[in-house]
Design an enzyme around this catalytic site. Sequence first.
Site, PDB file in Angstrom:
ATOM      1  N   SER A 141      16.507 -76.471 -64.582  1.00  0.00           N
ATOM      2  CA  SER A 141      16.029 -75.518 -65.586  1.00  0.00           C
ATOM      3  C   SER A 141      15.748 -76.249 -66.897  1.00  0.00           C
ATOM      4  O   SER A 141      14.835 -75.884 -67.637  1.00  0.00           O
ATOM      5  CB  SER A 141      17.046 -74.392 -65.798  1.00  0.00           C
ATOM      6  OG  SER A 141      18.242 -74.877 -66.357  1.00  0.00           O
ATOM      7  N   GLY A 154      21.323 -77.584 -60.929  1.00  0.00           N
ATOM      8  CA  GLY A 154      20.682 -78.723 -60.285  1.00  0.00           C
ATOM      9  C   GLY A 154      19.245 -78.460 -59.856  1.00  0.00           C
ATOM     10  O   GLY A 154      18.637 -79.281 -59.192  1.00  0.00           O
ATOM     11  N   LEU A 155      18.687 -77.308 -60.263  1.00  0.00           N
ATOM     12  CA  LEU A 155      17.278 -77.051 -59.963  1.00  0.00           C
ATOM     13  C   LEU A 155      16.407 -77.336 -61.189  1.00  0.00           C
ATOM     14  O   LEU A 155      15.258 -76.946 -61.256  1.00  0.00           O
ATOM     15  CB  LEU A 155      17.072 -75.613 -59.482  1.00  0.00           C
ATOM     16  CG  LEU A 155      17.831 -75.219 -58.216  1.00  0.00           C
ATOM     17  CD1 LEU A 155      17.518 -73.784 -57.824  1.00  0.00           C
ATOM     18  CD2 LEU A 155      17.505 -76.158 -57.062  1.00  0.00           C
ATOM     19  N   SER A 168      16.037 -66.814 -76.279  1.00  0.00           N
ATOM     20  CA  SER A 168      16.072 -66.804 -74.807  1.00  0.00           C
ATOM     21  C   SER A 168      16.557 -65.442 -74.348  1.00  0.00           C
ATOM     22  O   SER A 168      17.642 -64.999 -74.753  1.00  0.00           O
ATOM     23  CB  SER A 168      17.019 -67.883 -74.274  1.00  0.00           C
ATOM     24  OG  SER A 168      17.247 -67.640 -72.891  1.00  0.00           O
ATOM     25  N   ASP A 207      12.834 -85.174 -62.579  1.00  0.00           N
ATOM     26  CA  ASP A 207      12.822 -83.726 -62.802  1.00  0.00           C
ATOM     27  C   ASP A 207      11.594 -83.288 -63.587  1.00  0.00           C
ATOM     28  O   ASP A 207      10.904 -82.333 -63.224  1.00  0.00           O
ATOM     29  CB  ASP A 207      14.076 -83.288 -63.562  1.00  0.00           C
ATOM     30  CG  ASP A 207      15.348 -83.663 -62.830  1.00  0.00           C
ATOM     31  OD1 ASP A 207      15.250 -84.107 -61.675  1.00  0.00           O
ATOM     32  OD2 ASP A 207      16.430 -83.507 -63.415  1.00  0.00           O
ATOM     33  N   TYR A 264      27.191 -88.544 -64.828  1.00  0.00           N
ATOM     34  CA  TYR A 264      25.837 -89.023 -64.537  1.00  0.00           C
ATOM     35  C   TYR A 264      25.589 -90.341 -65.281  1.00  0.00           C
ATOM     36  O   TYR A 264      25.146 -91.335 -64.710  1.00  0.00           O
ATOM     37  CB  TYR A 264      24.850 -87.945 -64.992  1.00  0.00           C
ATOM     38  CG  TYR A 264      23.426 -88.161 -64.564  1.00  0.00           C
ATOM     39  CD1 TYR A 264      22.914 -87.501 -63.460  1.00  0.00           C
ATOM     40  CD2 TYR A 264      22.601 -89.016 -65.265  1.00  0.00           C
ATOM     41  CE1 TYR A 264      21.601 -87.688 -63.073  1.00  0.00           C
ATOM     42  CE2 TYR A 264      21.287 -89.213 -64.885  1.00  0.00           C
ATOM     43  CZ  TYR A 264      20.791 -88.545 -63.790  1.00  0.00           C
ATOM     44  OH  TYR A 264      19.494 -88.743 -63.400  1.00  0.00           O
ATOM     45  N   GLY A 283      21.778 -74.795 -64.910  1.00  0.00           N
ATOM     46  CA  GLY A 283      22.961 -75.624 -64.719  1.00  0.00           C
ATOM     47  C   GLY A 283      23.301 -75.813 -63.251  1.00  0.00           C
ATOM     48  O   GLY A 283      24.410 -76.227 -62.916  1.00  0.00           O
ATOM     49  N   GLU A 322      15.113 -85.218 -73.247  1.00  0.00           N
ATOM     50  CA  GLU A 322      16.401 -85.074 -72.551  1.00  0.00           C
ATOM     51  C   GLU A 322      17.286 -86.297 -72.822  1.00  0.00           C
ATOM     52  O   GLU A 322      18.479 -86.162 -73.084  1.00  0.00           O
ATOM     53  CB  GLU A 322      16.155 -84.897 -71.043  1.00  0.00           C
ATOM     54  CG  GLU A 322      17.415 -84.704 -70.251  1.00  0.00           C
ATOM     55  CD  GLU A 322      17.520 -83.360 -69.520  1.00  0.00           C
ATOM     56  OE1 GLU A 322      16.528 -82.646 -69.390  1.00  0.00           O
ATOM     57  OE2 GLU A 322      18.636 -83.050 -69.087  1.00  0.00           O
TER      58      GLU A 322
HETATM   59  P1  ADP Z   1      19.783 -77.824 -64.806  1.00  0.00           P
HETATM   60  O1  ADP Z   1      18.701 -78.569 -65.490  1.00  0.00           O
HETATM   61  O2  ADP Z   1      20.174 -78.418 -63.511  1.00  0.00           O
HETATM   62  O3  ADP Z   1      19.500 -76.375 -64.656  1.00  0.00           O
HETATM   63  P2  ADP Z   1      21.192 -78.587 -67.161  1.00  0.00           P
HETATM   64  O4  ADP Z   1      22.632 -78.502 -67.536  1.00  0.00           O
HETATM   65  O5  ADP Z   1      20.501 -79.887 -67.229  1.00  0.00           O
HETATM   66  O6  ADP Z   1      21.069 -77.942 -65.719  1.00  0.00           O
HETATM   67  O7  ADP Z   1      20.350 -77.596 -68.062  1.00  0.00           O
HETATM   68  C1  ADP Z   1      20.786 -76.277 -68.305  1.00  0.00           C
HETATM   69  C2  ADP Z   1      20.624 -75.990 -69.782  1.00  0.00           C
HETATM   70  O8  ADP Z   1      19.229 -75.831 -70.093  1.00  0.00           O
HETATM   71  C3  ADP Z   1      21.267 -74.693 -70.227  1.00  0.00           C
HETATM   72  O9  ADP Z   1      22.630 -74.887 -70.545  1.00  0.00           O
HETATM   73  C4  ADP Z   1      20.433 -74.364 -71.458  1.00  0.00           C
HETATM   74  O10 ADP Z   1      20.862 -75.134 -72.571  1.00  0.00           O
HETATM   75  C5  ADP Z   1      19.046 -74.844 -71.070  1.00  0.00           C
HETATM   76  N1  ADP Z   1      18.270 -73.745 -70.476  1.00  0.00           N
HETATM   77  C6  ADP Z   1      17.669 -73.746 -69.277  1.00  0.00           C
HETATM   78  N2  ADP Z   1      17.035 -72.568 -69.028  1.00  0.00           N
HETATM   79  C7  ADP Z   1      17.255 -71.797 -70.114  1.00  0.00           C
HETATM   80  C8  ADP Z   1      16.882 -70.463 -70.484  1.00  0.00           C
HETATM   81  N3  ADP Z   1      16.159 -69.692 -69.675  1.00  0.00           N
HETATM   82  N4  ADP Z   1      17.304 -70.013 -71.691  1.00  0.00           N
HETATM   83  C9  ADP Z   1      18.025 -70.803 -72.508  1.00  0.00           C
HETATM   84  N5  ADP Z   1      18.411 -72.040 -72.210  1.00  0.00           N
HETATM   85  C10 ADP Z   1      18.038 -72.543 -71.038  1.00  0.00           C
HETATM   86 MG    MG Z   2      18.835 -80.555 -66.203  1.00  0.00          MG
END
Ligand code: ADP
Ligand code: MG
Length: 393
Positions: free
Chosen positions: A134, A131-132, A72, A179, A229, A129, A167
């Site tokens: 990722s 809430g959008l 990443s 999501d 959650y 992290g 997930e």
């Molecule tokens: P959200 O889904 O709301 O952004 P989450 O805690 O569910 O928050 O997910 C975030 C996690 O997803 C990060 O801690 C990481 O493990 C993973 N993640 C998301 N985007 C990336 C990225 N670009 N590179 C590496 N890990 C990512």
């Molecule tokens: Mg998430």
Amino acid sequence: MIDQEMKQAVLDGFAKEFGDNEGVKCYFAPGRVNLIGEHTDYNGGHVFPCALTIGTYAAARKRDDRVMRFVSLNFDGSRRETSLDDLVPNDPKAGWTNYPKGVVWAFEKRGMKLETGFDMVIIGNIPNGSGLSSSASLEVLTGFALRDMYGFDVPNQELALIGQDAENNFNGCNCGIMDQFASAMGKKDNAIFLDTADLSFEYAPIHLDGMKIVVTNTNKKHKLTDSQYNARRSACEHALSQMQTVCDIKGLGDLSIEEFEAHKDVITDDDERVKARHAVYENQRTLDAVAALKAGDLEKFGQLMNASHVSLRDDYDVTGIELDTLAETAWKVDGVIGSRMTGGGFGGCTVSIVKDDAIENFKEQVGKAYKDKIGYDCTFYIVSIGDGPRVIE
Ligand code: ADP
Ligand code: MG
């Protein structure tokens, strides 16, 4: 433009990490923002999210052995090497790669076996992290790339279910389907009105003439999102099991407000009754909000957004001082149609609909109130509604 910049970044990253770019393809999957219908998706209720133009990009290529390598570009020291013979759920050593590994695992579980491994470099332009979603964008991205590279015959809707499986059962977060569905099924300038009971859905055009969707990040660091959650989900499941002794329902989302009020006393635990109330009323608010939107009544839509926040604050108890400060300040700013927390809660972001000529004022007032009360800055993003996953040519 952004697509091409991000593509170049993952291609350069790929060449640097793995030697060259020969035969590499680039992919994208979006994050999402939920406009209304929060914590209803695991209750068989309705949700109303939209995919964003921001999300996660990948460059990927198949290998000829069983190794999988991941990098990443968002994190230093993110490189992980593993293999198709090492798909162990929730391995702490795997860190963020539990998401793509979980997707491979979910494909294999459905009989779609990978003959060989792959190399993948990713970069996201979504604050993770917050809430959008990722994480959902990363899951859908991985699923989309696997389908393309290995020629699996799997529709986008199934990619959403695969992502949710990864997930829930590989990463230990019992999220609903919203999501991943929003990411996999996104459509430019449309929100998705989804009934999570049977996955029937329709696209609803969002015409925000003279307005924008503004996402405000609390930038709150330490969250207990997953455990909290899962606790909310368990409370709803227990309340449901008691409701099912008197009503023929599959989920709390099947209950009208009248049915809930008539039978709510079978829920013996006071707290669980209040949590269930949120699920039922929020589902109705979502139906009302979509009807208001279709009727062109954005003011009503905004009022329902605000009421959603109040219910998430008072009944569901998932907001906290940071999200409350953002939303409650926003409600007082002229030109704000509606504002509420979005996503799981306990931090993360609010979503607001704001008139164009009020945006500067909104940022100033909300930003100041937040800094004064919380002690650090929030961040504003003006977001646009984009399409689902795709190859970046
Ligand atoms: P959200 O889904 O709301 O952004 P989450 O805690 O569910 O928050 O997910 C975030 C996690 O997803 C990060 O801690 C990481 O493990 C993973 N993640 C998301 N985007 C990336 C990225 N670009 N590179 C590496 N890990 C990512
Ligand atoms: Mg998430």
